[in-house]
Design a protein around this motif. Structure first.
Motif, PDB file in Angstrom:
ATOM      1  N   GLY A  72       0.816  -1.210   0.000  1.00 40.96           N
ATOM      2  CA  GLY A  72       0.000   0.000   0.000  1.00 40.96           C
ATOM      3  C   GLY A  72       0.850   1.260   0.000  1.00 40.96           C
ATOM      4  N   PRO A  92     -16.237  -2.482  -9.478  1.00 35.14           N
ATOM      5  CA  PRO A  92     -17.401  -2.140 -10.299  1.00 35.14           C
ATOM      6  C   PRO A  92     -18.418  -1.238  -9.602  1.00 35.14           C
ATOM      7  CG  PRO A  92     -17.405  -4.477  -9.719  1.00 35.14           C
ATOM      8  CD  PRO A  92     -16.097  -3.936  -9.294  1.00 35.14           C
ATOM      9  N   VAL A  93     -18.507  -1.287  -8.268  1.00 33.21           N
ATOM     10  CA  VAL A  93     -19.531  -0.473  -7.605  1.00 33.21           C
ATOM     11  C   VAL A  93     -19.050   0.951  -7.338  1.00 33.21           C
ATOM     12  CG1 VAL A  93     -20.713  -2.413  -6.517  1.00 33.21           C
ATOM     13  CG2 VAL A  93     -18.849  -1.273  -5.307  1.00 33.21           C
ATOM     14  N   LEU A  94     -17.784   1.219  -7.646  1.00 32.11           N
ATOM     15  CA  LEU A  94     -17.270   2.567  -7.419  1.00 32.11           C
ATOM     16  C   LEU A  94     -17.162   3.323  -8.738  1.00 32.11           C
ATOM     17  CD1 LEU A  94     -14.419   1.859  -4.825  1.00 32.11           C
ATOM     18  CD2 LEU A  94     -16.812   2.401  -4.400  1.00 32.11           C
ATOM     19  N   GLU A 120     -14.075   7.461  -7.451  1.00 34.60           N
ATOM     20  CA  GLU A 120     -13.940   6.668  -6.223  1.00 34.60           C
ATOM     21  C   GLU A 120     -12.911   5.552  -6.363  1.00 34.60           C
ATOM     22  OE1 GLU A 120     -18.510   7.193  -4.567  1.00 34.60           O
ATOM     23  OE2 GLU A 120     -18.031   5.686  -6.080  1.00 34.60           O
ATOM     24  N   GLU A 169      -9.727   7.158  -5.794  1.00 34.14           N
ATOM     25  CA  GLU A 169      -9.649   7.570  -4.392  1.00 34.14           C
ATOM     26  C   GLU A 169      -9.406   6.380  -3.458  1.00 34.14           C
ATOM     27  OE1 GLU A 169     -13.362   8.790  -2.739  1.00 34.14           O
ATOM     28  OE2 GLU A 169     -12.452  10.294  -1.441  1.00 34.14           O
ATOM     29  N   TYR A 170      -9.814   5.189  -3.926  1.00 35.34           N
ATOM     30  CA  TYR A 170      -9.817   4.014  -3.045  1.00 35.34           C
ATOM     31  C   TYR A 170      -8.529   3.803  -2.235  1.00 35.34           C
ATOM     32  CZ  TYR A 170     -10.258  -0.765  -1.361  1.00 35.34           C
ATOM     33  OH  TYR A 170     -10.276  -1.862  -0.554  1.00 35.34           O
ATOM     34  N   PRO A 171      -7.342   3.786  -2.865  1.00 36.17           N
ATOM     35  CA  PRO A 171      -6.126   3.510  -2.068  1.00 36.17           C
ATOM     36  C   PRO A 171      -5.861   4.574  -1.005  1.00 36.17           C
ATOM     37  CG  PRO A 171      -5.679   3.316  -4.419  1.00 36.17           C
ATOM     38  CD  PRO A 171      -7.032   3.931  -4.289  1.00 36.17           C
ATOM     39  N   LEU A 191      -8.189   6.244   0.562  1.00 30.80           N
ATOM     40  CA  LEU A 191      -9.230   6.129   1.578  1.00 30.80           C
ATOM     41  C   LEU A 191      -9.094   4.845   2.382  1.00 30.80           C
ATOM     42  CD1 LEU A 191     -11.994   7.402   2.496  1.00 30.80           C
ATOM     43  CD2 LEU A 191     -13.046   5.819   0.901  1.00 30.80           C
ATOM     44  N   MET A 192      -8.955   3.730   1.671  1.00 26.26           N
ATOM     45  CA  MET A 192      -9.037   2.432   2.335  1.00 26.26           C
ATOM     46  C   MET A 192      -7.670   1.853   2.689  1.00 26.26           C
ATOM     47  SD  MET A 192     -12.253   1.889   2.500  1.00 26.26           S
ATOM     48  CE  MET A 192     -12.577   0.141   2.592  1.00 26.26           C
ATOM     49  N   VAL A 193      -6.629   2.367   2.084  1.00 29.70           N
ATOM     50  CA  VAL A 193      -5.309   1.798   2.359  1.00 29.70           C
ATOM     51  C   VAL A 193      -4.473   2.755   3.192  1.00 29.70           C
ATOM     52  CG1 VAL A 193      -3.216   0.846   1.328  1.00 29.70           C
ATOM     53  CG2 VAL A 193      -5.422   0.467   0.218  1.00 29.70           C
ATOM     54  N   ASP A 249      -5.623   5.973   4.548  1.00 32.80           N
ATOM     55  CA  ASP A 249      -6.315   6.881   5.469  1.00 32.80           C
ATOM     56  C   ASP A 249      -5.863   8.336   5.326  1.00 32.80           C
ATOM     57  OD1 ASP A 249      -7.991   4.973   6.830  1.00 32.80           O
ATOM     58  OD2 ASP A 249      -6.141   4.181   7.713  1.00 32.80           O
ATOM     59  N   ARG A 294      -7.108  14.212  -0.153  1.00 34.56           N
ATOM     60  CA  ARG A 294      -7.588  13.163  -1.039  1.00 34.56           C
ATOM     61  C   ARG A 294      -8.147  13.759  -2.313  1.00 34.56           C
ATOM     62  NH1 ARG A 294     -10.613  10.330   3.149  1.00 34.56           N
ATOM     63  NH2 ARG A 294     -12.501  11.024   2.102  1.00 34.56           N
ATOM     64  N   ARG A 354      -5.091   5.150 -10.446  1.00 39.11           N
ATOM     65  CA  ARG A 354      -5.239   4.499  -9.145  1.00 39.11           C
ATOM     66  C   ARG A 354      -3.874   4.020  -8.624  1.00 39.11           C
ATOM     67  NH1 ARG A 354      -8.803  -0.892  -8.537  1.00 39.11           N
ATOM     68  NH2 ARG A 354      -7.158  -1.691  -9.898  1.00 39.11           N
TER      69      ARG A 354
END
Ligand SMILES: Nc1ncnc2c1ncn2[C@@H]1O[C@H](COP(=O)(O)OP(=O)(O)OP(=O)(O)O)[C@@H](O)[C@H]1O
Ligand SMILES: [Mg+2]
Lengths: 237, 412
Positions: free
Chosen positions: A84, A98-100, A104, A107-109, A111-113, A115, A121, A157
């Motif tokens: 990460g 697929p749901v993002l 998003e 943004e995922y890494p 947010l979820m990896v 913080d 962000r 990403r």
């Protein structure tokens, strides 16, 4: 001192009774900011080598050092944290969530990896959306954009956390030639902008030409390293 | 955190039909339990009220040993002398007692001059009795709802067999403690419908008439019926009363009194308990439904998303976070089911109340279903569903968090 250092790396897979010797003593050094391609016939061990560099798997023998860390000794959670922080991944099948939305997904890494706080962000995601030219599509879901666009999002990403290294296993295999070329160009431009090391594997000879350093694998052994900057110079592995 | 919830909800909405089906199943389960618990609860409350308010009282005090031989209505086990005074003092001092009524119970012969049969009688102080068991007068189906001296309320069953009418004169003959026999004329003032349970077919006369018939030389009481201010305090008050009365001992050092709540006096307590057991099993079934349906959905969800799990694990999502993502997904499904179930269940109960469904209980006709929605019940049920939905997601979520990224990424 290179960013990546493989020392006599072996990898064996056990499938029932038989043992598959996928890497047979690979040694190489890759420096910071390099744009490297790994080529070789199917089954030669490209994915295996990238998985080891990417800290997704451990060598059966030998040493793999990435950014000064011996990746063979990391546990599940330490491995996740290391990836990460230091490594971005680009996949052959894009592997967007697929749901993002596009935004998003990038943004995922953060947010979820990692913080990362919200203001930073949005700044970084917006910057990368601009860099890969996907601002217009930022609210679309992955199933609403083309393959080339998906891979652009994947590049964004992979880069959003500012990793030292981005690994791409056959990033253009599912793209037509022009799009593939554009994605490689984008990756190169990102390397120029951010100084990130890129390592990608490929079958496509035209794409290979874009790499600055090409390592050739054959049957688990490094058989050649060609440095495009010293054109024509061929060196035994 | 809100982003995690958003991802969970979006993932659930990915398979709308499946999610809807599962949520509906949970909703249905919650509705069933809620409506069942509330309707049977209303029935139970009615049944208990009928028992306690029309004959038993909430609890009763007797001389030690009386209840064990209550079938023979033993006059020699009446309370007498100083014991009565001490009991009165304790009962009057208890702030949670709303009313108490002394009774003399005895067996007698009932004669219409033509025919004779046996009868069980309660000698009561009418004013006090109606405070302790307010529905008693409601059981007088014919005649006066007040009882004066020289009057008798005759149980319906006897009336039919003996062809007695309101206004008739009858004779009550009783054997006294010393073995002699005494009789007295009574005017039939009312006819009482029978109630199910002990004492439901007794006749009633004034307590002073009872003392006269029995030729009591001093004051005697067979039982005291007690009504509490708050029925839900029954266990606590009866325990306290028991403690206070246990201190009252006779010359041999044995306790004088015994206390029984309605639960120990009425067979209906077992029915009430049965209702509780049924409700409990309904809840167990709900738990099973939630467990199986959510586990099923989550196992499917993990299986379908193996490559996605591989992706997020590869790019550095910690195992704990992957676990949390899937737990949250199961939780969201449970919350949706619980909330929907509570809403639908409450609406159904309100509708049931509004349409005035009636039913008969024994001889009680046209009782209206008055189901109550207890917020504590709603909360409890919701908690059960939510906790179980998380428990059901644990195994699949754990499996997802332990996946090897390269294996997951190779999965087709
Ligand atoms: N998880 C595994 N279990 C068993 N054998 C494996 C596993 N992964 C790879 N192999 C074997 O190791 C060898 C090298 O595989 P690898 O996937 O690294 O080759 P590759 O160069 O990436 O091939 P391709 O171009 O087809 O992607 C092959 O013989 C392959 O069958
Ligand atoms: Mg491969």
């Amino acid at each position: 001192m290179g960013l990546i250092k493989a020392e006599n790396v072996h990898k064996r897979y056990r499938v029932g009774e038989t043992v598959i010797h996928a890497l047979k003593g690979v040694s190489l050094t890759i420096g910071g900011g390099a744009f490297v391609s790994i080529v070789g016939p199917s089954g030669s061990g490209k994915t295996t080598l990238l998985n080891l560099i990417g800290c997704l798997d451990r060598p059966s023998e030998g040493r793999m050092t990435v950014a000064g860390t011996d990746v063979g000794g990391l546990g599940r959670r330490q491995g996740a944290d290391f990836r990460g922080k230091n490594i971005g991944f680009i996949f052959q099948d894009f592997n967007l969530i697929p749901v993002l939305t596009v935004y998003e997904n990038i943004e995922y890494p953060l947010l979820m990896v990692q913080d990362v706080p919200a203001p930073e962000r949005s700044e970084r995601v917006s910057a990368l959306l601009r860099e890969v030219g996907m601002e217009e599509q930022s609210n679309k879901r992955p199933d609403q954009i083309s393959g080339g666009q998906k891979q652009r999002v994947a590049v964004a990403r992979a880069l959003v956390t500012s990793p030292a290294l981005v690994l791409a296993d056959e990033p253009t295999a599912n793209l037509d030639h022009d799009t593939a070329y554009q994605v490689i160009e984008l990756m190169k431009r990102m390397r120029d902008t951010f100084g990130t090391t890129f390592i990608f594997s490929t079958h496509d000879p035209k794409i290979v030409g874009e790499a600055e350093v090409v390592h050739t694998l054959e049957d688990g052994r490094l058989t050649g390293t060609r440095n495009a900057k010293e054109a024509g110079h061929e060196q035994a592995g | 955190m809100s982003k995690l919830v958003k991802i969970a909800v979006r993932n659930l909405l990915r398979y709308k039909r499946r999610t809807l089906l599962t949520a509906s199943l949970i909703t249905l389960g919650v509705v069933f339990v809620l409506v069942f618990a509330s309707v049977t609860g209303s029935f139970k409350a009615m049944m208990i009220a009928q028992n306690t308010d029309s004959m038993l009282g909430h609890l009763q005090v007797h001389r030690k040993g009386y209840v064990a031989s209550i079938d023979s209505l033993p006059l020699n086990l009446n309370l007498r002398g100083g014991a009565i005074g001490r009991l009165e003092k304790i009962l009057d001092a208890e702030p949670e007692i709303a009313a108490w009524s002394p009774r003399i119970k005895f067996g007698a012969m009932f004669s219409t001059f033509v025919e004779t049969t046996s009868i069980r009688l309660n000698g009561i102080d009418p004013d006090r009795e109606l405070e302790a068991v307010p529905l008693l007068a409601g059981r007088v189906v014919e005649g006066e709802k007040t009882l004066a001296r020289g009057e008798i309320w005759v149980p319906e069953l006897l009336v039919r067999g003996m062809k007695v009418k309101v206004g008739d004169m009858v004779v009550i003959v009783a054997t006294n403690q010393d073995g002699s026999v005494n009789g007295r004329q009574f005017n039939v003032a009312g006819i009482m419908e029978s109630a199910t349970g002990p004492g439901g077919r007794d006749g009633y006369i004034h307590i002073e008439d009872a003392a006269e018939v029995l030729r009591l030389e001093e004051r005697e009481i067979s039982e005291v019926a007690v009504r509490l201010r708050n029925f839900s305090r029954l266990a606590a008050v009866s325990a306290r009363l028991e403690g206070l009365l246990a201190a009252e001992v006779n010359q041999q050092g044995r306790p004088i009194f015994e206390v029984h709540t309605w639960e120990k006096l009425s067979p209906f307590f077992n029915i009430a308990r049965m209702i509780d057991v049924m409700t409990f099993f309904m809840k167990l079934m709900l738990i099973a439904i939630v467990l199986v349906s959510i586990m099923n959905v989550m196992i499917m969800a993990v299986y379908e998303r193996i490559r996605e799990i591989g992706t997020i694990a590869a790019i550095g999502t910690r195992p704990g976070r992957i676990l949390a993502m899937f737990l949250l997904e199961g939780l969201s499904l449970g919350v949706a089911g619980a909330v929907l179930g509570n809403i639908v269940g409450t609406v159904i109960i309100l509708v049931l109340n509004a349409v005035h469904i009636t039913y008969d209980f024994g001889r009680q006709k046209d009782l209206v279903v008055q189901a109550a929605v207890d917020p504590a019940d709603l909360l409890m049920l919701s908690m059960i569903v939510i906790v179980i939905s998380v428990v059901a997601s644990l195994q699949p979520a754990f499996k997802a968090s332990r996946m090897e990224p390269i294996k997951a990424l190779r999965h087709v």
